[in-house]
Design a protein around this motif. Sequence first.
Motif, PDB file in Angstrom:
ATOM      1  N   GLY A  61      56.591  48.436  50.302  1.00 16.29           N
ATOM      2  CA  GLY A  61      55.970  48.661  49.001  1.00 16.29           C
ATOM      3  C   GLY A  61      54.802  49.631  49.127  1.00 16.29           C
ATOM      4  N   VAL A  62      54.523  50.343  48.048  1.00 11.82           N
ATOM      5  CA  VAL A  62      53.411  51.309  48.037  1.00 11.82           C
ATOM      6  C   VAL A  62      52.732  51.216  46.676  1.00 11.82           C
ATOM      7  N   ILE A  63      51.410  51.231  46.670  1.00  5.85           N
ATOM      8  CA  ILE A  63      50.679  51.334  45.401  1.00  5.85           C
ATOM      9  C   ILE A  63      49.897  52.647  45.407  1.00  5.85           C
ATOM     10  N   GLY A  64      50.045  53.413  44.331  1.00  5.29           N
ATOM     11  CA  GLY A  64      49.302  54.655  44.195  1.00  5.29           C
ATOM     12  C   GLY A  64      47.844  54.358  43.862  1.00  5.29           C
ATOM     13  N   LEU A  65      46.937  55.042  44.562  1.00 11.05           N
ATOM     14  CA  LEU A  65      45.502  54.764  44.394  1.00 11.05           C
ATOM     15  C   LEU A  65      44.725  56.021  44.049  1.00 11.05           C
ATOM     16  N   GLU A  66      43.563  55.806  43.437  1.00  8.60           N
ATOM     17  CA  GLU A  66      42.601  56.895  43.258  1.00  8.60           C
ATOM     18  C   GLU A  66      41.199  56.323  43.470  1.00  8.60           C
ATOM     19  N   ARG A  67      40.301  57.179  43.949  1.00  5.28           N
ATOM     20  CA  ARG A  67      38.910  56.767  44.112  1.00  5.28           C
ATOM     21  C   ARG A  67      38.207  56.874  42.767  1.00  5.28           C
ATOM     22  N   VAL A  68      37.435  55.866  42.398  1.00 12.84           N
ATOM     23  CA  VAL A  68      36.722  55.893  41.115  1.00 12.84           C
ATOM     24  C   VAL A  68      35.235  55.638  41.362  1.00 12.84           C
ATOM     25  N   SER A 111      35.065  48.118  37.147  1.00  7.15           N
ATOM     26  CA  SER A 111      35.449  46.978  36.299  1.00  7.15           C
ATOM     27  C   SER A 111      36.513  47.338  35.261  1.00  7.15           C
ATOM     28  N   ARG A 112      36.941  48.609  35.219  1.00  6.45           N
ATOM     29  CA  ARG A 112      38.036  48.997  34.315  1.00  6.45           C
ATOM     30  C   ARG A 112      39.402  48.911  34.981  1.00  6.45           C
ATOM     31  N   TYR A 113      39.412  48.697  36.308  1.00  9.47           N
ATOM     32  CA  TYR A 113      40.656  48.888  37.069  1.00  9.47           C
ATOM     33  C   TYR A 113      40.999  47.686  37.936  1.00  9.47           C
ATOM     34  N   LEU A 120      43.621  42.405  46.459  1.00  9.13           N
ATOM     35  CA  LEU A 120      43.529  43.137  45.192  1.00  9.13           C
ATOM     36  C   LEU A 120      42.753  42.279  44.209  1.00  9.13           C
ATOM     37  N   VAL A 121      41.929  42.897  43.376  1.00  7.82           N
ATOM     38  CA  VAL A 121      41.187  42.166  42.347  1.00  7.82           C
ATOM     39  C   VAL A 121      41.263  42.961  41.047  1.00  7.82           C
ATOM     40  N   PRO A 130      31.029  45.746  39.751  1.00  3.47           N
ATOM     41  CA  PRO A 130      30.686  46.671  40.844  1.00  3.47           C
ATOM     42  C   PRO A 130      30.122  45.939  42.063  1.00  3.47           C
ATOM     43  N   GLU A 131      29.425  44.812  41.828  1.00  2.78           N
ATOM     44  CA  GLU A 131      28.802  44.076  42.941  1.00  2.78           C
ATOM     45  C   GLU A 131      29.848  43.391  43.818  1.00  2.78           C
ATOM     46  N   THR A 132      30.931  42.918  43.198  1.00  2.00           N
ATOM     47  CA  THR A 132      31.907  42.135  43.977  1.00  2.00           C
ATOM     48  C   THR A 132      33.161  42.919  44.348  1.00  2.00           C
ATOM     49  N   ALA A 133      33.269  44.165  43.865  1.00  2.00           N
ATOM     50  CA  ALA A 133      34.495  44.936  44.114  1.00  2.00           C
ATOM     51  C   ALA A 133      34.705  45.149  45.615  1.00  2.00           C
TER      52      ALA A 133
END
Length: 248
Positions: A129-136, A142-144, A157-158, A163-166
Amino acid sequence: MKAIIPAAGHGTRFQPVTRVIPKEMLPIGSKPALELIVDEAKSAGADEIVIVISHGKELIREYFKDDPSIRFVYQEEQKGLGHAVMIGLEALENLDASPVLILLGDAVVAGCNASAAMAAVSAANGGAGVIGLERVPREKVSRYGIVRLEGDRIVDLVEKPSPETAPSDLAIAGRYLLDGRILEFLRTQEPGKGGEIQLTDAIRRMVTTSHLSPFTFHLYGYIYPGRRQDIGNPKGYFDALKAMGENE
Ligand code: UTP
C-alpha cells in the motif's frame, strides 16, 4: 487496477453553487475536475472505476454515462469519507490483497500523475500500500490526516491533530493505494472527528493492529512530485485554476 472516487459529499464549503453543480464538476479549463481525476486514474492503470455519488449529483452520472469503465454507487447518507470508500469497495468484486486506488473527487494534482507515481512505488515494493503525502505548514496540520513515518513506512496516522500533538507535518494528499482488506476495518469503524467515519482511523487500525492479524500490511508514505489542489472551497478552486493553467 480498480479505483474508487468518492464524490458524494455535501460540498457545504462551496455553497451556494454546489446546490446545483457538484464541486467535483467545476471546470478546470475545458474539463470538469472529476474528468481530470478519471484521466489520472486511467493513465495510472485503472480499468474499473467506481464513483461514489449521492442523490442530487446526477450530473456526474450523466456526464460519464458513455464510459464503460465507470460505474456509480450511491452513498445514501453522508457519513464521511471512510463510509464512502466502504460503499465503493463493496461494489467491487473479487477484492483481494492487491491495492485499490482511491482518489478524492475534489482534489486535483498539478504537475504530475500522482497515482501513476504511487503505483510505481507500490510495484517496486511487492504491491504494498502507498499513501500520497505532502508537507504542510505546522499551523495547518489540523485540516488534514497526518502520518508518522519510520523510514518510508507509515507507522501511525491521526486525523486533524492539533499542531502540538501532530506526529509530523506530512499530510495525506488525496490519493491512496490501499490493500482491499481495508474493507473489514471500515465496516467496524466507529465515527471519529466531526462525527464522521474517517478513512484515516480505519487505516490506523489496519496498520497498528497488523501484527495481531495473519496478514502484514505494508504501507509506504510517498511525497509525490506536484501539488495537490483542494477544490472543495472557493480559494482552493482559484488556486487550482492557476496551478493547472500553468501546466497547460
Ligand atoms: P470533504 O471532506 O471535502 O467533504 O470530502 P464534503 O462533505 O464534500 O465537503 P464540505 O465539508 O461539505 O464542504 C472529500 C471527498 O470525499 C467525498 C467528497 O465528495 C469529496 O470528493 N465524500 C465526503 C463522500 O463521498 N462522502 C462523504 O460522506 C464525505
